[in-house]
Design an enzyme around this catalytic site. Structure first.
Site, PDB file in Angstrom:
ATOM      1  N   CYS A 110       0.839  -1.195   0.000  1.00  0.00           N
ATOM      2  CA  CYS A 110       0.000   0.000   0.000  1.00  0.00           C
ATOM      3  C   CYS A 110       0.878   1.252   0.000  1.00  0.00           C
ATOM      4  CB  CYS A 110      -0.912  -0.003   1.224  1.00  0.00           C
ATOM      5  SG  CYS A 110      -1.971   1.453   1.360  1.00  0.00           S
ATOM      6  N   CYS A 113       0.284   3.077   3.620  1.00  0.00           N
ATOM      7  CA  CYS A 113       0.693   2.557   4.933  1.00  0.00           C
ATOM      8  C   CYS A 113       1.659   1.381   4.873  1.00  0.00           C
ATOM      9  CB  CYS A 113      -0.542   2.167   5.744  1.00  0.00           C
ATOM     10  SG  CYS A 113      -1.400   0.702   5.105  1.00  0.00           S
ATOM     11  N   CYS A 159      -7.439  -1.152   1.312  1.00  0.00           N
ATOM     12  CA  CYS A 159      -6.441  -1.625   2.277  1.00  0.00           C
ATOM     13  C   CYS A 159      -7.089  -1.755   3.649  1.00  0.00           C
ATOM     14  CB  CYS A 159      -5.279  -0.641   2.326  1.00  0.00           C
ATOM     15  SG  CYS A 159      -4.062  -1.007   3.609  1.00  0.00           S
ATOM     16  N   CYS A 162      -5.492   1.089   6.311  1.00  0.00           N
ATOM     17  CA  CYS A 162      -5.689   2.540   6.199  1.00  0.00           C
ATOM     18  C   CYS A 162      -6.894   2.926   5.351  1.00  0.00           C
ATOM     19  CB  CYS A 162      -4.431   3.198   5.637  1.00  0.00           C
ATOM     20  SG  CYS A 162      -4.144   2.825   3.894  1.00  0.00           S
ATOM     21  N   CYS A 182      -8.353  -5.779 -10.232  1.00  0.00           N
ATOM     22  CA  CYS A 182      -7.900  -4.705 -11.119  1.00  0.00           C
ATOM     23  C   CYS A 182      -7.532  -3.506 -10.243  1.00  0.00           C
ATOM     24  CB  CYS A 182      -9.023  -4.373 -12.099  1.00  0.00           C
ATOM     25  SG  CYS A 182      -8.555  -3.206 -13.379  1.00  0.00           S
TER      26      CYS A 182
END
Length: 198
Positions: A110, A113, A159, A162, A182
């Site tokens: 990510c 984070c 995510c 976060c 995707c």
């Protein structure tokens, strides 16, 4: 916010979203969500994730603090496009994201984070111009939710640590899962095997 005022706000926001003045989805949720706890600090909490080393080796489950920041703080931390995609459910243009066609060995984390999201071993060429994977690295590390922002039912992927918007998952992928995650390239950073995750 009093109930009557909240209803009036939601009605106006929905009308603005319908004519394209106010983006739908997470922007509206951000407008309604508290950015501070009772003491003035951001809301806190923990999330259980599956953690991985730079060599992709599983490190087991780990409990990490939920990452919560104000929109202004996210804007200062991220590139303009990463901010728009991850914090306001935007989408990068196809074939433009950094490394959309990368095939190196490593992990996709990510951009907000650093949570491990996808393994390059599950990446495939979907012909769409966005990084596509047939499964996430760990189901703990991503959250799926209903998205009707384009007046059609889609499944958004974010995510778990976060709440960064990553992209969408579709059921037209290859075996063994038949799924196509995707993702937006600007929502992730690629970390090659053996490289530091930071």
């Amino acid at each position: 916010m009093p109930t009557t005022t909240r209803r009036r706000f939601l009605g106006v926001a929905a009308a603005l979203a319908a004519v394209g003045i106010l983006p739908a989805g997470r922007l509206l949720a951000d407008a309604l969500a508290p950015t501070q706890g009772p003491s003035g600090a951001p809301p806190t909490g923990n999330v259980t994730l599956d953690c991985f080393g730079a060599d992709k080796k599983p490190l087991g489950t780990c409990v990490e603090p939920k990452v919560v920041m104000t929109d202004e703080a996210w804007k200062a931390k991220l590139s303009p496009l990463s901010w728009q995609v991850t914090r306001h459910e935007g989408t990068e243009r196809a074939y433009t994201g950094p490394g959309w066609d990368r095939h190196d060995n490593g992990l996709y984390r990510c951009v907000c984070c650093d949570t491990a999201l996808f393994d390059s071993a599950t990446k495939f060429d979907s012909g769409t111009g966005w990084p596509s994977f047939w499964q996430p690295l760990s189901k703990r590390n991503v959250v799926q939710s209903s998205d009707t922002s384009l007046f059609e039912e889609r499944t958004a992927v974010s995510c778990a640590r976060c709440d960064a918007h990553l992209g969408h998952v579709f059921d037209d992928g290859p075996r063994p899962t038949g799924l196509r995650y995707c993702m937006n390239a600007v929502a992730m950073k690629f970390v090659a095997v053996g490289a530091a995750a930071g």
